[in-house]
Design an enzyme around this catalytic site. Structure first.
Site, mmCIF file in Angstrom:
data_model
loop_
_atom_site.group_PDB
_atom_site.id
_atom_site.type_symbol
_atom_site.label_atom_id
_atom_site.label_comp_id
_atom_site.label_asym_id
_atom_site.label_seq_id
_atom_site.Cartn_x
_atom_site.Cartn_y
_atom_site.Cartn_z
ATOM 1 N N HIS A 76 -11.675 6.541 -4.518
ATOM 2 C CA HIS A 76 -10.801 7.537 -3.906
ATOM 3 C C HIS A 76 -11.603 8.811 -3.622
ATOM 4 O O HIS A 76 -12.545 9.145 -4.348
ATOM 5 C CB HIS A 76 -9.644 7.879 -4.835
ATOM 6 C CG HIS A 76 -8.677 6.761 -5.047
ATOM 7 N ND1 HIS A 76 -7.349 6.971 -5.366
ATOM 8 C CD2 HIS A 76 -8.823 5.415 -4.993
ATOM 9 C CE1 HIS A 76 -6.724 5.815 -5.499
ATOM 10 N NE2 HIS A 76 -7.612 4.849 -5.290
ATOM 11 N N LYS B 83 -4.704 -0.194 -18.685
ATOM 12 C CA LYS B 83 -4.276 -1.100 -19.757
ATOM 13 C C LYS B 83 -4.495 -2.554 -19.312
ATOM 14 O O LYS B 83 -3.615 -3.176 -18.717
ATOM 15 C CB LYS B 83 -2.815 -0.858 -20.105
ATOM 16 C CG LYS B 83 -2.560 0.525 -20.689
ATOM 17 C CD LYS B 83 -1.087 0.739 -21.002
ATOM 18 C CE LYS B 83 -0.860 2.120 -21.611
ATOM 19 N NZ LYS B 83 0.580 2.369 -21.886
ATOM 20 N N GLU C 130 -5.817 -0.825 -10.010
ATOM 21 C CA GLU C 130 -6.251 0.569 -9.947
ATOM 22 C C GLU C 130 -6.474 1.109 -11.349
ATOM 23 O O GLU C 130 -5.689 0.851 -12.265
ATOM 24 C CB GLU C 130 -5.203 1.419 -9.234
ATOM 25 C CG GLU C 130 -5.622 2.892 -9.064
ATOM 26 C CD GLU C 130 -4.806 3.601 -8.018
ATOM 27 O OE1 GLU C 130 -4.863 3.161 -6.850
ATOM 28 O OE2 GLU C 130 -4.099 4.567 -8.360
ATOM 29 N N THR D 29 -9.397 6.166 -9.014
ATOM 30 C CA THR D 29 -8.834 7.415 -8.508
ATOM 31 C C THR D 29 -9.826 8.573 -8.661
ATOM 32 O O THR D 29 -10.865 8.453 -9.305
ATOM 33 C CB THR D 29 -7.509 7.763 -9.208
ATOM 34 O OG1 THR D 29 -7.764 8.033 -10.586
ATOM 35 C CG2 THR D 29 -6.523 6.610 -9.106
ATOM 36 N N ARG E 10 -5.616 13.475 1.049
ATOM 37 C CA ARG E 10 -5.650 14.942 1.053
ATOM 38 C C ARG E 10 -5.824 15.443 -0.364
ATOM 39 O O ARG E 10 -6.620 16.341 -0.638
ATOM 40 C CB ARG E 10 -4.355 15.504 1.650
ATOM 41 C CG ARG E 10 -4.359 17.037 1.780
ATOM 42 C CD ARG E 10 -2.959 17.598 1.867
ATOM 43 N NE ARG E 10 -2.233 17.432 0.608
ATOM 44 C CZ ARG E 10 -0.976 17.805 0.426
ATOM 45 N NH1 ARG E 10 -0.294 18.338 1.425
ATOM 46 N NH2 ARG E 10 -0.381 17.626 -0.751
ATOM 47 N N GLY E 11 -5.040 14.874 -1.284
ATOM 48 C CA GLY E 11 -5.047 15.313 -2.665
ATOM 49 C C GLY E 11 -3.873 16.219 -2.959
ATOM 50 O O GLY E 11 -3.349 16.904 -2.069
ATOM 51 N N ALA F 90 -6.946 15.013 -10.128
ATOM 52 C CA ALA F 90 -6.337 16.174 -9.487
ATOM 53 C C ALA F 90 -7.388 17.239 -9.205
ATOM 54 O O ALA F 90 -8.156 17.633 -10.084
ATOM 55 C CB ALA F 90 -5.244 16.747 -10.386
ATOM 56 N N ALA G 188 -5.490 14.044 5.182
ATOM 57 C CA ALA G 188 -6.334 12.858 4.961
ATOM 58 C C ALA G 188 -6.951 12.371 6.257
ATOM 59 O O ALA G 188 -8.074 11.852 6.268
ATOM 60 C CB ALA G 188 -5.508 11.751 4.316
ATOM 61 N N HIS H 28 6.994 10.665 2.058
ATOM 62 C CA HIS H 28 6.214 11.617 1.255
ATOM 63 C C HIS H 28 7.125 12.760 0.815
ATOM 64 O O HIS H 28 7.941 13.249 1.603
ATOM 65 C CB HIS H 28 5.049 12.162 2.091
ATOM 66 C CG HIS H 28 4.029 12.897 1.290
ATOM 67 N ND1 HIS H 28 4.252 14.152 0.773
ATOM 68 C CD2 HIS H 28 2.769 12.547 0.905
ATOM 69 C CE1 HIS H 28 3.178 14.557 0.113
ATOM 70 N NE2 HIS H 28 2.267 13.614 0.175
#
Length: 294
Positions: free
Chosen positions: A76, A273, A17, A48, A106-107, A51, A127, A150
């Site tokens: 995403h 990385k 990711e 991703t 959903r975020g 935000a 979601a 969660h």
């Protein structure tokens, strides 16, 4: 290629990711990072969304660069601050870029949200709402899950119920948030089976290579930090190279244990990385190869 097909064809899959930059001037550098990761021959690389959807345009560009280098990408997509039209336009853009796999989220609630703001203008507040739209567009859809529950769930049971609803909406596979105690995952997988959730579950591994990451990881994923990892961070906090080596070793041990116990998907949070991902793959590539050849 559909990630569902990839997962069905392998005994153990490996994926990475990456996340987009906050500023456009860093976009080409992150594209180069993503392309360098394709050289490690992962089964796919996810990108991703940022935000509040702040980097959504960059997500598509990076995912396209990954596809153009012969590796399957997973873009995403979140509901936060998106209208139905914006979501549909984003999905159309992804399809035009030949991106066939989307992780429906959903975020997180935006930190800069003001009182009274409608942060879900599409009406999609979960979601699972987004999953239905993506499936209608013929895409392969992934979902996220939390082995330790969660942070917003009232209980682990309630969390599993919500996850079952999301899977029933059409999710093809799940990727876990980071965890640092494999027993947490094994317990979670048992609860999924008991609830009738049988889609593939990819284990999300976050190499801790900087001791300061630990508190942030707890905030993000509600993760339990084992005493062994805390001791590593305490001992090597002021020795960056030693901390990196110890963190890579800890993540390697996690992965070997997971594969030995039949977990079929390993998803590494690279934190952009490539050198860390490379070191881990060097430690486990023959293990993955041998498992897939059996």
């Amino acid at each position: 290629m559909s990630i569902a097909d990839i997962l069905n064809s392998k005994k153990v899959s490996l994926s990475f990711e990456v996340f987009p930059p906050k500023k456009k001037e860093a976009l080409e550098s992150i594209k180069e990072t993503a392309v360098s990761l394709t050289k490690l021959n992962p089964d796919f690389i996810s990108v991703t969304f940022g935000a509040g959807g702040t980097t959504k345009g960059y997500t598509a560009e990076i995912a396209e660069a990954i596809e153009n280098n012969g590796t399957t990408s997973l873009a995403h997509l979140t509901c936060v601050r998106s209208t139905t039209e914006a979501l549909e336009n984003t999905i159309d853009d992804l399809k035009k870029r030949n991106i066939k796999n989307v992780l429906a989220l959903r975020g997180d609630y935006p930190k800069d949200a003001v009182t009274g703001e409608n942060i879900f203008p599409s009406g999609f507040t979960h979601a699972s709402d987004l999953v239905a739209l993506l499936k209608k567009e013929g895409l392969c859809v992934g979902g996220a899950c939390y082995p330790e529950g969660h942070p917003e769930s009232a209980s682990r049971e309630a969390d599993i119920d919500s996850l079952k609803y999301k899977v029933d909406a059409g999710v093809d596979f799940l990727t876990t948030q980071m965890f640092f105690d494999n027993d947490m995952l094994y317990s979670f997988l048992y609860r999924l089976q008991s609830a009738g959730i049988h889609v593939p579950v990819l284990a999300g591994i976050m190499p801790i290579t900087n001791a300061n990451q630990v508190s942030r990881m707890v905030d993000l994923s509600n993760a339990y930090i084992p005493r062994k990892l805390l001791a590593i961070c305490d001992r090597f906090r002021d020795s960056p190279q030693a901390m990196m080596q110890a963190g890579i070793a800890y993540a390697t041990d996690q992965i070997i244990d997971l594969i030995s116990n039949g977990v079929r998907g390993i998803h590494i949070y690279t934190m952009n990385k490539p050198e860390i991902a490379t070191a881990i793959i060097k430690n486990v590539d023959e293990i993955i190869k041998a498992t897939n050849e059996k």
